[in-house]
Design an enzyme around this catalytic site. Structure first.
Site, PDB file in Angstrom:
ATOM      1  N   GLU A   1      45.709   8.869  22.330  1.00 47.11           N
ATOM      2  CA  GLU A   1      44.857  10.055  22.385  1.00 47.11           C
ATOM      3  C   GLU A   1      43.498   9.678  21.828  1.00 47.11           C
ATOM      4  O   GLU A   1      43.392   8.890  20.886  1.00 47.11           O
ATOM      5  CB  GLU A   1      45.449  11.215  21.577  1.00 47.11           C
TER       6      GLU A   1
ATOM      7  N   CYS B   1      46.464  16.794  22.001  1.00 48.81           N
ATOM      8  CA  CYS B   1      45.715  18.052  22.066  1.00 48.81           C
ATOM      9  C   CYS B   1      44.471  17.940  22.926  1.00 48.81           C
ATOM     10  O   CYS B   1      43.930  18.962  23.359  1.00 48.81           O
ATOM     11  CB  CYS B   1      45.358  18.495  20.653  1.00 48.81           C
TER      12      CYS B   1
ATOM     13  N   ASN C   1      51.151  19.934  26.677  1.00 55.67           N
ATOM     14  CA  ASN C   1      51.310  19.069  25.506  1.00 55.67           C
ATOM     15  C   ASN C   1      52.240  19.721  24.497  1.00 55.67           C
ATOM     16  O   ASN C   1      53.451  19.679  24.661  1.00 55.67           O
ATOM     17  CB  ASN C   1      49.945  18.754  24.889  1.00 55.67           C
ATOM     18  N   GLU C   2      51.694  20.370  23.475  1.00 60.46           N
ATOM     19  CA  GLU C   2      52.533  21.044  22.472  1.00 60.46           C
ATOM     20  C   GLU C   2      52.536  22.547  22.702  1.00 60.46           C
ATOM     21  O   GLU C   2      52.482  23.330  21.756  1.00 60.46           O
ATOM     22  CB  GLU C   2      52.038  20.722  21.057  1.00 60.46           C
TER      23      GLU C   2
END
Length: 659
Positions: A53, A248, A379-380
């Protein structure tokens, strides 16, 4: 002998064996049994991978080797990274011009006007300086045009903080049309904090854009490529997959700031720059100069995967921004463009050159497909809104590409209401892969080494997508990559490997951090402008990854999997290619412990023991001492098919035995 006496003697014998075993454990001597003939599970090639990331200056200022910050003046503050450079006798001015074309990725450029024969120019500070190596070559490029029919030369110089020139070149723009000009030169000294001066040589007016400087010693010496030492650390791990671009970053603070893969391909000068979402995320680590130029885009990610032998795992936005920030969502009836992005990405990766997106891949230099097999959606993300959108994505992807495996989010934590809801819904959907994340204290990892022992063998596979032991607490700037954390992760990883029929992928996170530009710690690999090193955690990850094997076999203590007895954790795999048995044994106790390993039904001839250890749980690797915690190997001594090893306190022991 009567039946009663036989039973009595048998009972006494069993008690004797039990007592002997108890005495052995009490004395720190353990008897392990390995059963190579009993294959319990297959280890997937993707078992151990890496997660990338763009955080901590991971891409711009890190892996992407560009040395000029804000090369196209597109940062929110157009002159960020630049300053006017007026030497004695020089006179001039600059002007930032904006074309006003909002559909154009690169709208701004700079006009330099020199009113002195001694010239006039600018200096770029780079990313916390520019790391320059003596005798290395450097490639300069710029888009330029003359204004007012002048003929001005551009002088390019690398200078030290004291102003000493350590490299120089010139380019001579011609005409009023934009053209790209290049020059190459060698550096005469090593300097971690160099700056780049770009100045007009004499009077004149010139427009400049995309001012760039790359080292020539990039990975595979690709012009405009990646920083070689950082890629080499990844290649040395032999990762099974590379997950990108996050994290993120995928979600963005708002949907406008989300990662859009189509804007990261094609000519570098035509790629949209946006703010990096880690720019202002942490008040204690504000990084106002952190943007994404996307010089490292999806094509380069796929290329990197191919270079290091890793399967690509791209993650795409599911129509939801980060729920910790704005929690924006696109209405379900407007989700089609997001879904189409996913379908088009698969075509970009795998489609024939006759297809729309396969043709674009070929035009960038890769006619052959990238062999994409899996894709992450979200993603989350969590909650009903995620499941609602995920179902739409899943139906569309599976309808057109049924063989693509979809990675699904289980939220931010390994337990709690969010996790429970998603786990239930995803299993009801018969999801391919569930992505679980764990940022927890070292003790959590020790206590959860048996987490997957009782997971449903017929349910979705598990991706341990982000994990790292936190020495202080989650998101604390005081977290360290110390040996206590790495040791706990190793113990947990034996549980992942032991359950390879359920857990098919795992990756530590985050991957890279710049020593002067990080936002989050701990991180796997640390870099500055010239150096890089693998942490203790990196050494653990590498040890597991390069000794992956392909079949799980039982390794037992008192007829039970080794998951914390006497603070020992262990797993065993076979490598059919080399006909070797590979044992990974973690001694998390603060004392030396001895173990006998009986290899059942096989004749182990010879082997090696590779050890990672430190008597100090707070020990760390560093730039000055990068090998404080590093592997040490020795021959393994076997007698009568039995291996005996003494395991140091706080040690990870990798044993390879030829069968």
């Amino acid at each position: 002998m009567t039946a009663g006496k036989k039973a009595l003697l048998a009972g006494m014998f069993c008690v004797s064996l039990f007592n002997a075993g108890e005495r052995a454990l009490a004395q720190g001597k353990m008897s392990f049994v390995v059963k190579p003939a009993q294959i319990k599970a297959s280890v997937q090639p993707t078992m151990w991978g890496v997660f990338f990331e763009d955080i901590n200056l991971g891409a711009d200022g890190g892996l992407y080797a560009e040395l000029v910050k804000n090369r196209s003046f597109e940062f929110d503050t157009p002159m960020m990274g630049w300053k006017e450079e007026k030497k004695e006798g020089q006179d001039g001015s600059y002007l930032i011009l904006n074309t006003g074309n909002r559909s154009k990725a690169n709208r701004r450029y700079i006009r330099l006007d020199s009113r002195s024969e001694k010239g006039y120019g600018l200096t770029n500070e780079g990313f916390r300086g520019m790391g320059i190596k003596k005798d290395n070559g450097y490639d300069f490029s710029v888009w330029a045009r003359q204004a007012d029919n002048t003929r001005s030369r551009i002088k390019v110089s690398l200078v030290t903080p004291e102003g000493a020139e350590i490299g120089t070149a010139t380019v001579s723009p011609e005409g009023s049309e934009w053209k790209k000009y290049t020059a190459s030169f060698k550096a005469s000294a090593t300097e971690p904090k160099a700056r780049l001066q770009v100045s007009l040589d004499g009077k004149g007016t010139v427009d400049l854009d995309m001012i760039s400087l790359f080292p020539q010693d990039t990975w595979k010496r690709r012009p405009g490529g990646l920083r070689a030492d950082m890629v080499q650390l990844l290649a040395d791990m032999k990762p099974g997959f590379l997950r990108f671009p996050g994290g993120c970053i995928v979600e963005g603070r708002t949907l406008d700031e989300r990662f859009q893969w189509k804007k990261t391909i094609g000519n570098v000068e035509d790629r949209d720059l946006i703010i990096n979402r880690w720019n202002v995320e942490f008040k204690h680590r504000l990084t106002p100069d952190y943007f994404q130029t996307f010089g490292l885009g999806f094509y380069e990610y796929f290329q990197l995967c191919e270079d290091i032998g890793a399967s690509p795992l791209p993650i795409l936005n599911c129509g939801m921004a980060c729920q910790f920030n704005t929690a924006e969502v696109v209405p379900v009836d407007q989700l089609d463009p997001y879904v189409q992005d996913a379908l088009d990405l698969i075509e970009f990766a795998n489609g024939p050159v006759s297809s729309v997106w396969g043709k674009k891949r070929a035009e960038m230099g890769h006619p052959a497909p990238f062999n994409l097999k899996m894709l992450g959606v979200g993603n989350e993300n969590w909650g009903e809104q995620y499941i609602e959108r995920l179902k739409i994505f899943t139906k569309a992807i599976k309808s057109k590409y049924p063989d693509i495996r979809i990675v699904n989010s289980s939220g931010t934590d390994p337990d709690g209401a969010r996790f429970d809801y998603l786990n239930k819904e995803l299993r009801a959907m018969n999801a391919d892969i569930i992505d679980e994340h764990y940022y927890r204290a070292p003790q959590w990892f020790l206590e959860n080494a048996s987490r997957y022992d009782n997971y449903d063998r017929k349910g979705p596979k598990i991706f341990a997508g982000e994990y790292a032991a936190q020495s202080v607490r989650i998101a604390s700037p005081d977290n360290k990559n110390n040996w206590e954390c790495a040791l706990a992760e190793a113990a947990f990883m034996t549980g992942l490997e032991r359950n390879a029929d359920v857990v098919t992928m795992a990756s530590y996170a985050p991957l890279f951090a710049h020593a002067e530009g990080w936002q989050w710690s701990p991180d796997l690999i640390w870099v500055d402008n010239l150096r890089s090193y693998g942490t203790a955690n990196y050494q653990v990850q590498r040890l597991f990854s390069v000794n992956k094997g392909n079949s799980v076999v039982p390794l037992l203590l008192n007829n039970k999997p080794v998951a914390g007895q006497e603070k020992v954790y262990a797993s065993a795999v076979l490598d059919s290619k080399t006909n070797e048995l590979i044992l990974k044994v973690v001694n998390a106790a603060g004392k030396e412990q001895s173990g006998d390993f009986m290899i059942e039904g096989k004749n182990a001839k010879k082997g090696t023991v590779t050890e990672l250890s430190s008597s100090k749980l707070d020990a760390v690797n560093s730039f000055d001492q990068p090998q404080t915690i590093s592997p040490v190997s020795r021959p393994a001594h076997l007698t009568g098919g039995k291996l005996t090893i003494n395991m140091k306190p706080y040690s990870v022991n990798l044993i390879r035995l030829a069968l």
